[in-house]
Design a protein around this motif. Structure first.
Motif, PDB file in Angstrom:
ATOM      1  N   VAL A  79      56.947  26.167  43.665  1.00  0.00           N
ATOM      2  CA  VAL A  79      57.537  25.545  42.479  1.00  0.00           C
ATOM      3  C   VAL A  79      56.731  25.880  41.233  1.00  0.00           C
ATOM      4  O   VAL A  79      57.285  26.171  40.172  1.00  0.00           O
ATOM      5  CB  VAL A  79      57.641  24.019  42.677  1.00  0.00           C
ATOM      6  N   TYR A 112      62.703  22.406  39.596  1.00  0.00           N
ATOM      7  CA  TYR A 112      63.138  22.471  40.990  1.00  0.00           C
ATOM      8  C   TYR A 112      64.098  21.319  41.289  1.00  0.00           C
ATOM      9  O   TYR A 112      64.074  20.268  40.636  1.00  0.00           O
ATOM     10  CB  TYR A 112      61.960  22.440  41.958  1.00  0.00           C
ATOM     11  N   ALA A 159      64.249  26.446  43.324  1.00  0.00           N
ATOM     12  CA  ALA A 159      63.163  26.499  42.342  1.00  0.00           C
ATOM     13  C   ALA A 159      63.262  27.775  41.522  1.00  0.00           C
ATOM     14  O   ALA A 159      63.850  28.769  41.960  1.00  0.00           O
ATOM     15  CB  ALA A 159      61.808  26.428  43.036  1.00  0.00           C
TER      16      ALA A 159
END
Length: 619
Positions: free
Chosen positions: A509, A514, A592
């Motif tokens: 991430v 995300y 993400a």
């Protein structure tokens, strides 16, 4: 449509898929339709406390109110000056704002300017503008809008104005000269202006036949819209909001606000429901609102309500608004909104919908973008969207995802491409020309405006507006969260960081945005869909799921479990498609945009972490 019919339809389409995809597109198809889209686009219904599409998938409606321009006279009670402007707005709303639906404002005053005579030209213009949104793949629920009952209650030199009822309706009553006293906010007229309270009371008690006249016009309007849309377009009309922000005006002696909802408001909705049926809207729910002040967050404004004595069921939707009056006041909330600020308020909305046997939508929410409290806007909006996504605050989400509750539908106030470019004669006064903001009672809440070249541009952080959300879930959504990393000035707001116990997920991430969706499959052949914001281009989108791991999702095919495709409507908006044709199985997908070409080892390790996490949290 039953789950069995939906499943059989999916199998049938799979068997005949080559003919569908290699042959000519059906005339009714929207641009970029895939094999399941036409069936999914059937009339939206309410089943088991959720919106469901034609394939039985859970649907989340996200979008905007279109628009406060309807409250003005400059375009004669229409959201747009032309169909061309409506098309421009619809394209921008889909591509820039990430919306899949709109609450489309209509005006009783312009629909029935002469008693008993519906203005066909107004209905034709409004229907043409509705069509522009439907053709862009955007679902629509119209709303007969009113605020402060009518503009014709107000003097030409008044500080305030209203919208809603026609002039003839006001002329019938012997109302006092309007006066609000010390009212720094226009909404105080609702309870403090005797002209407004008496006129409102008369409507609810059908004085002069006002309520019946309105219901007649509403039925004619709905019949006109149905008759002048194709069957495919009409399927995209979700339902109807009968009356914006109902309030009794004044209560009868001894009457409580709860009793007013039970004895006055609910019977009105039953009558409106019957008019919907008579107009050919039998399959579409009425989006009914409780007393405006049922969920006010200032104690002295709050009134008992929330349709406590009604069972709505699948023919109605629990439809409410929420504005943080403490934040707007500038007095009762000095600081800014924080993580989890509204999860309690929005949780109450979820609970009321469940108790009444239906689903919910927050059809208005927002905060001023100009003025003395506008500095709170970035945090207030982030907290409101956070509460739409989950009833668990960000700091607690990873430890308690199973308590997320259903993802709420919502329509932000508002989407007005004319923001700051109006020319409204307030109360028909040529000396009071309103051009700034929304041109209505000093409001300024539009998420969009036109730049000097005539292009639509956002006035708010795109990271916050254009969001990942589960637009259609094939099965049952169990938990969802989205960390938008939106900004408050130069500060990035991160309220839901990935916990340190998931180091590979955190690495994947990074500092990006995300989303994480958890759902249980139901055997459907069609995919679960998540809207992909413009900030998630293929070149930087990573998906980690029990269905697989992907960096740069490929184009969709029936045998590709994780894929990307255009959303219907030809506006350039995109979606992530997750196909799991099993039944009763838990699935998850992390989406993400923070990593650049992650290694196979990191992807595998992140998948292992998420699988273990899900097994522990959803055992």
């Amino acid at each position: 449509m039953s789950k069995l019919r939906a499943h059989l339809l999916g199998v049938l389409v799979l068997l005949t898929g080559l003919l569908t995809t290699t042959g000519a597109q059906p005339a009714s198809a929207l641009p970029d339709d895939l094999w399941f889209d036409p069936a999914a686009a059937e009339t939206l219904t309410v089943q088991n406390g959720r919106f469901t599409d034609g394939l039985g998938r859970e649907v989340v409606l996200r979008g905007y109110n279109v628009s406060g321009e309807t409250k003005l006279k400059e375009n004669n009670g229409l959201p747009f000056a032309s169909v061309a402007d409506a098309k421009k707005s619809a394209t921008a709303l889909r591509a820039l704002g990430g919306g899949n639906s709109v609450r489309f404002l209509l005006s009783w005053a312009y629909a029935e300017p002469v008693r008993g005579q519906v203005d066909a030209a107004y209905l034709a213009a409004a229907t043409g503008q509705i069509r522009a949104f439907l053709d862009a793949g955007i679902r629509v629920y119209p709303d007969f809008h009113q605020d402060l009952y009518s503009r014709w209650l107000f003097d030409s030199d008044s500080w305030y104005t209203g919208d809603g009822a026609p002039k003839w309706a006001v002329d019938l009553g012997d109302y006092p000269d309007e006066y609000c006293g010390i009212c720094p906010f226009w909404g105080q007229n609702i309870t403090s202006n005797a002209a407004v309270t008496q006129a409102t009371y008369d409507f609810w008690h059908n004085e002069y036949g006002l309520q019946e006249a309105f219901l007649d016009t509403a039925q004619k309007t709905m019949a006109y819209v149905k008759q002048n849309l194709t069957a495919t377009q009409f399927a995209g009309v979700v339902g109807f909001d009968p009356w914006n922000e109902p309030h009794p005006g004044t209560l009868d002696s001894g009457q409580t606000s709860r009793a007013w909802e039970k004895d006055v408001l609910w019977p009105f909705y039953v009558k409106f429901r019957a008019r919907m049926d008579a107009a050919g809207w039998q399959a579409k729910p009425a989006f009914v609102e409780p007393n405006l002040f049922w969920n006010a967050n200032i104690d002295f404004q709050k009134q008992e309500g929330g349709l406590l004595d009604a069972t709505l069921g699948s023919r109605y939707v629990f439809n409410t608004h929420f504005y943080d009056q403490k934040a707007i006041s500038g007095v009762f909330m000095w600081g800014k909104a924080e993580d989890g600020q509204y999860v309690g308020d929005f949780g109450t909305v979820r609970d009321r919908a469940t108790a009444t046997g239906t689903t919910a939508i927050i059809s208005e929410f927002g905060h001023p973008l100009a003025g003395s409290v506008s500095d709170k806007a970035p945090t207030v909006y982030k907290a409101m969207y956070q509460a739409l996504d989950s009833r668990v605050k960000g700091a607690n989400w990873w430890a308690n995802p199973a308590s997320s509750g259903p993802v709420l539908s919502g329509s932000q106030w508002q989407w007005d491409i004319y923001n700051g470019r109006h020319h409204e004669l307030m109360n028909d006064n040529p000396n009071e020309v309103q051009t700034e903001g929304d041109a209505w009672n000093d409001e300024d809440l539009s998420a969009v405006r036109l730049d000097d070249s005539g292009e639509a541009v956002l006035r708010q952080d795109a990271r916050m507006l254009d969001r990942v959300y589960p637009s259609a879930t094939a099965g049952r959504s169990l938990a969802f969260t989205y960390e938008d990393r939106s900004r408050d000035g130069s500060t990035t707001l991160t309220w839901n960081p990935v916990p340190s116990s998931l180091p590979n997920v955190a690495q994947l991430v990074g500092s990006g945005q995300y989303a994480l969706q958890v759902w249980r499959s139901d055997g459907s052949a069609e995919p679960t869909e998540l809207h992909l914001p413009a900030s998630f281009p293929n070149a930087s989108t990573t998906v980690v799921s029990d269905l697989g791991t992907v960096f740069g999702p490929p184009a969709y095919t029936r045998t590709t479990p994780i894929a990307a495709a255009a959303e219907p409507g030809g506006t350039g908006s995109r979606r992530l498609l997750l196909t799991a044709a099993d039944s009763g199985v838990l699935h998850y997908a992390l989406v993400a945009n923070g990593a650049t070409a992650p290694s196979a080892a990191v992807l595998s390790a992140a998948r292992s972490e998420l699988s273990s996490w899900m097994a522990a949290e959803f055992n």
